[in-house]
Design an enzyme around this catalytic site. Sequence first.
Site: not given
Lengths: 330, 324
Positions: B60, B86, B129
Amino acid sequence: MNAQPTVQEVTPDIRKDIQIALLHTMLRVRKFEEKAQELFLNNKIPGFAHVSIGQEAVAAGVCLSLSEGDYITSTHRGHGHCIAKGMEFPRMFAELMGKRTGYCRGKGGSMHVADFSRGVLGANGIVGGGIPIATGAALSAQIQKNDSVVACFFGDGAMAQGAFHESLNVAALWKLPVIYVCENNLYGEWTHYTRQHSIPDLSQRALAYGIPGQRVDGMDALAIYRAATQAIARARGGEGPTLLECVTFRYFGHYIGDPHPGRTDHEIENAKLRDPIDHLRQALLASGALTDRELALFELGLGNEIADAVAFAEQSDDPEPESAFEDLFV
Amino acid sequence: MKRISYTQAVTEALQEEMRRDPKVVIWGEDTAGAGGAFHMTPGFADEFGTNRVRDTPIAENIIVGLAVGAAMTGLRPIAELMFADFFGCAMDQVMNQMAKARYMFGGQITLPITVRAASGAGTRAAAQHSQSLHSWFMNLPGLKVVVPSTPADVKGLLKSSIRDNNPVLFFEHKALFNIKDQVPVGEYSIPLGVADVKRQGTDVTIVAVQQMVYRALEAAEILAERGISAEVIDPRTLVPLDRETIVNSIKKTRRLVVVDECNLTSGAQNEIIALAVERAFDYLDAPPRRLGVPDVPFAQSPVLEDYILPKSGQIVSAVQEIIR
């Protein structure tokens, strides 16, 4: 650490005018930084700043291999890269002093000086922070098919950052037009690089990405020019990146005023025996490519240029306080 | 008008902007070959070519860093981070480079970058998440923060974000992906910094973000049955924040409840409460209330996730506590 690469003799493969330009560029960097040190120690430059005295061959050898439409990313120790890429003394000094006439209107200072009109995509206060940016600029050149190449400068310390790995992996995968130039001055801050890295020859990291890696004498401007020219041609030809590790030495501490207590006088004096400027000057004078008089005239002109630039910066106004609110959003 | 899903609206916005401007490029994990991890870029590689549409490694920091370097040199990149969680891996390029480059360099450049990421809870995706991290970036000058709730908003705001010459963080809420609603046919965009009054009311202002907009609207229905008229305001963008619309509503209703999925301590809720206190204190008939996720991470168990996510019943209770 066997950091004693042999100094090469002047070789005829590099044109004399380029060799002279390399010497001139190194002198410009050194005189600028010697003056910056003096100004800093006289409290004319706020904050903190880092000089690259001793490392000038890397900036000169790489930047003189680039073309006008090419880009560089630089580091916290970036004055040399900026000057070698064509940035001018008055606005450099003004930026270091935080004046409104500086390249960044006093908002960047030594660690964030930039000139996008000359392809200088910024010095960077974060170790390794410029590596992904250089890679992005190379991707941009590839997408726009504009023939530009990026030279990405960073120190030995940055090679331990994750950003280095993420960048080289993608650049190698996509064959991006970028060259990665590690200036290994042997110390990441105050710790010897062999105590920060798992291998002594950092150029070998290139093997992991399937790209060429080359260890170059970082005190020899001609050797760097030769290696960089080859790597840049390769990048421009669509063959992808190269990693150059230029083994060099900084004569002073991590930042201006830092005595760097971990190093011995012997180590520093030994490095100075291989001074990149002394070596090329002697070779050019000995070969007759340059006369004492020509060199003296150049140095005289350089001294005047620096004095004028410092005067410009000192006489420049501070930024308007309200300009703190400018330049955030468009 | 036509009826499409939130994800179809994202696809249309991306596609229209890529057709409109050849400088718009897009990359991220699975963006090209797989057509996007959430299937929002299907066929893009075929239509626009793999020069402009790229699959990146799962890395990322470089996904964002590529966008910074590309934007500095003439492109208009869209970087996809898949999950907003992320951002943790990308933070140096986000906070020290992208957010600050224009300012540090004295305005020499613009950075027309859109970073897209899926955020929010409700999909049983557990601690790494499910997060709503938009409040982090409200405290980081130099970034715009967009939090759309409806298909029409997500399309119009994404088009504006891509055209914006500043770095924009664009949060797409996972629990809303399959929501379908009316979207204008043809070209339109929604300016950043304009809140939307999702329901008019006179007795209380409920400011709600993304998934919470729907829960606030459910609460407003229940409150209406009990004779309480709630106004529901969706800020749509948190930076810039449409302070005027919120303050004017509070002055009218004299009561405020804020509901968001950020954790309560230093969440986005607090900025809106502070706004009410600073600019509408004398109008308030009751202390403002905030609802959010308590200061614990999301757990995988549906029982545990549902327990900490604000529900419409809690919004109703909060309103009734300040309207006696």
